[in-house]
Design an enzyme around this catalytic site. Structure first.
Site, PDB file in Angstrom:
ATOM      1  N   LYS A 194       3.010  -2.267   6.546  1.00 20.71           N
ATOM      2  CA  LYS A 194       3.639  -2.959   5.862  1.00 20.71           C
ATOM      3  C   LYS A 194       5.016  -2.744   4.777  1.00 20.71           C
ATOM      4  O   LYS A 194       5.178  -1.409   4.803  1.00 20.71           O
ATOM      5  CB  LYS A 194       2.719  -3.717   4.708  1.00 20.71           C
ATOM      6  CG  LYS A 194       2.932  -4.484   3.469  1.00 20.71           C
ATOM      7  CD  LYS A 194       2.161  -4.365   3.210  1.00 20.71           C
ATOM      8  CE  LYS A 194       3.031  -3.734   1.818  1.00 20.71           C
ATOM      9  NZ  LYS A 194       4.146  -3.894   0.790  1.00 20.71           N
ATOM     10  N   GLU A 268       1.916  10.438   1.137  1.00 18.23           N
ATOM     11  CA  GLU A 268       2.612  11.190   0.342  1.00 18.23           C
ATOM     12  C   GLU A 268       3.526  10.264  -0.606  1.00 18.23           C
ATOM     13  O   GLU A 268       3.766   9.152  -0.972  1.00 18.23           O
ATOM     14  CB  GLU A 268       3.928  10.832   1.735  1.00 18.23           C
ATOM     15  CG  GLU A 268       5.019  11.835   1.014  1.00 18.23           C
ATOM     16  CD  GLU A 268       6.477  11.225   0.256  1.00 18.23           C
ATOM     17  OE1 GLU A 268       5.863  11.178  -0.695  1.00 18.23           O
ATOM     18  OE2 GLU A 268       7.051  10.634   0.744  1.00 18.23           O
ATOM     19  N   CYS A 302      11.442  10.859  -4.518  1.00 17.82           N
ATOM     20  CA  CYS A 302      10.091  11.335  -4.897  1.00 17.82           C
ATOM     21  C   CYS A 302      10.418  12.814  -4.685  1.00 17.82           C
ATOM     22  O   CYS A 302      10.090  13.962  -5.832  1.00 17.82           O
ATOM     23  CB  CYS A 302       9.194  11.272  -4.139  1.00 17.82           C
ATOM     24  SG  CYS A 302       9.710  11.217  -3.085  1.00 17.82           S
ATOM     25  N   GLU A 399       6.931  10.399 -14.513  1.00 17.36           N
ATOM     26  CA  GLU A 399       7.935  10.363 -13.118  1.00 17.36           C
ATOM     27  C   GLU A 399       8.709   9.203 -13.643  1.00 17.36           C
ATOM     28  O   GLU A 399       8.299   7.830 -13.585  1.00 17.36           O
ATOM     29  CB  GLU A 399       7.524  10.511 -11.720  1.00 17.36           C
ATOM     30  CG  GLU A 399       8.647  10.111 -10.692  1.00 17.36           C
ATOM     31  CD  GLU A 399       7.236   9.877  -9.228  1.00 17.36           C
ATOM     32  OE1 GLU A 399       8.488   9.751  -8.674  1.00 17.36           O
ATOM     33  OE2 GLU A 399       6.865   8.886  -9.321  1.00 17.36           O
TER      34      GLU A 399
END
Length: 496
Positions: A194, A268, A302, A399
């Site tokens: 996906k 991850e 990231c 973040e």
């Protein structure tokens, strides 16, 4: 959110944006594009222009079930292939991407708003990922067959896990798909992928171009929202492992949904990478490093070098150098010149980043450069540096995932390590020093899956990528990725 009265940066815009070669419309199931079971669609937007590129199906549970059925039907035959045969397929995929490099680069840039240099690097890295995995698939290392109990010979078999569900993010659409597809196929699995509903185009284009080279059902792609397609993949009893690159929240939802069927998960997730700069560091090199690694892909990365911890004795000098570097960054649209950073991925994300900058202002922190939206069209934000950040400020742990870097100070090595580790994330960090002993000791104390010394965000396909703590578990890249998508079986023969 209003645009600031004065902006320091302008956008280099293409007069005529390149027209991408769009993929077919439909779900890729069983080796071909088929209509979705739903008539609902989602707009795919060029975030640099705000124009709609195309519409893709908003997939359903039934679409996922059909794709999993195709993957299940294909898994035995694909698992029975030899590593040499699987390697040949991966090399062919790499060659197809290489041959169609311009198509993928143009499509990726249009779908994400990223500059040409970033798109080019993404495609090159995707090609290298398939080529590395092709070799690694033929070179497993494992415990040698031998007698470990008297009169009994033990053999270790490395087997595919079966059907892997994959959920990829929007920041590196084709590259993150390659990071999963290559080792998953190399280990002998089939998959259902996906892509992000915001950036599915290069993944669908890949399916179109490799359909004739990969057996039907080995690769399946279903577009649609995470709450439907992603959740069904995670809970589906026919899926043996689910792998996601995404936010911490998304990873938590995947792991929770996977728990009911006790399937393995490969996570991850996010990061808040500290950049620890000691007094003896090459400050100019460190400032240039943060310019590159903090703002690569607009900070939508990231592992971005987004949180600087610099020794108090050199903080003023480093900050001066960093602000000068960031003031020189060029912002632009794909095809609009030699830009370093592009747009945010979407209007929603653009507004989230601007809201975070508003909170920084409310907290009374100093915005040394940037900090504003750039007049449209497109979702552009100025490269931003926040200084004089106190310990424990929200920006040190939240973040932002945009073009925002913060600078805080420390007094000694112990404080630097403690402060760097004070985060839920554990993906990546860097250490900047000329002291050889410190360069060996400090990385061992940092609780992050990757630690660079005197660089940041340099990635090699041969080396593993993945985090600790809230950044998840499992490893992408390297031979460790093939380990993650395999299972180990011990067979013991009684010779007595």
């Amino acid at each position: 959110m209003t645009t600031a009265e004065k902006t320091l940066f302008t956008v280099l815009r293409a007069e005529t944006p390149p027209v991408p070669a769009l993929p077919p419309v439909g779900q890729f199931i069983g080796g071909k594009f088929v209509p979705s079971t739903s008539s609902e669609t989602a707009d795919v937007v060029n975030p640099a222009t705000e124009g709609i590129l195309m519409q893709v199906p908003a997939g359903t549970v039934e679409d996922v079930d059909a794709a999993v059925a195709a993957a299940v039907a294909a898994k035995a035959a694909w698992a029975a292939t030899t590593p040499r045969e699987r390697s040949a397929v991966l090399l062919k995929i790499a060659d197809i991407i290489e041959t169609n490099r311009a198509v993928f680069e143009t499509l990726e840039a249009a779908n994400t708003g990223k500059p040409e240099a970033v798109a080019e690097d993404d495609i090159s890295s995707a090609i290298d990922t398939f080529r590395f995995s092709a070799g690694a698939a033929r070179a497993y290392s494992t415990l040698g067959a031998d007698d470990y109990a008297e009169n009994h010979t033990s053999v270790i078999h490395r087997e595919p896990v079966g059907v892997v569900g994959v959920i990829t993010p929007w920041n590196y659409p084709l590259l993150m798909a390659a990071w999963k597809i290559a080792p998953i196929l190399g280990a002998g699995n089939t998959l259902v992928l996906k892509p992000s509903e915001q950036t599915p185009l290069t993944t669908l284009k890949l399916a179109e171009l490799i359909a004739a080279e990969v057996p039907a059902g080995v690769i399946n792609i279903v577009t649609g929202p995470g709450r439907v397609v992603g959740n069904r993949l995670s809970e589906h009893p026919g899926v043996d492992l689910v792998a996601i690159t995404g936010s911490v929240g998304s990873g938590q939802k995947v792991a929770a949904a996977a728990a009911d069927t006790v399937k393995r998960v490969h996570l991850e997730l996010g990061g808040k990478a500290p950049v620890v700069i000691f007094a003896d560091a090459d400050l100019e090199a460190a400032a240039k490093g943060v310019r590159s690694a903090g703002f690569w892909n607009g900070g939508q990365e990231c592992g971005a070098a987004c949180r600087v911890l610099v020794h108090e004795s050199v903080a003023d000098k480093f900050t001066e150098l960093l602000v000068r570097e960031i003031s020189e960054i060029t912002v632009g649209t794909p095809g609009g010149g030699d830009a370093e950073i592009g747009s945010m991925i979407s209007k929603a994300h653009y507004e989230r980043v601007l809201a975070a900058i508003d909170e920084i202002r409310k907290d009374g922190l100093t915005i040394a450069v940037g900090g504003n939206a750039i007049d449209g069209p497109g979702y552009f934000i100025e490269p931003t540096v926040v200084t004089n950040v106190p310990a424990g400020a929200p920006i040190t742990s939240n973040e932002i995932f945009g073009p925002v870097v913060s600078v805080e100070t420390f007094s000694n090595d112990e404080e630097a390590v403690t402060r760097a580790n004070e985060t839920i994330y554990g993906l990546a960090a860097s250490v900047w020093t000329k002291d050889s002993a410190r360069s060996l000791n400090v990385p061992r104390k940092l609780d992050f899956g990757t630690v660079w010394v005197n660089s940041h965000l340099v990635i090699a396909t041969e080396m593993p990528w993945g985090g600790f703590k809230g950044s998840g578990y499992g490893r992408d890249l390297s031979s460790y990725a093939l380990d993650d998508f395999s299972r180990t079986k011990h067979v013991m023969y009684n010779r007595g």
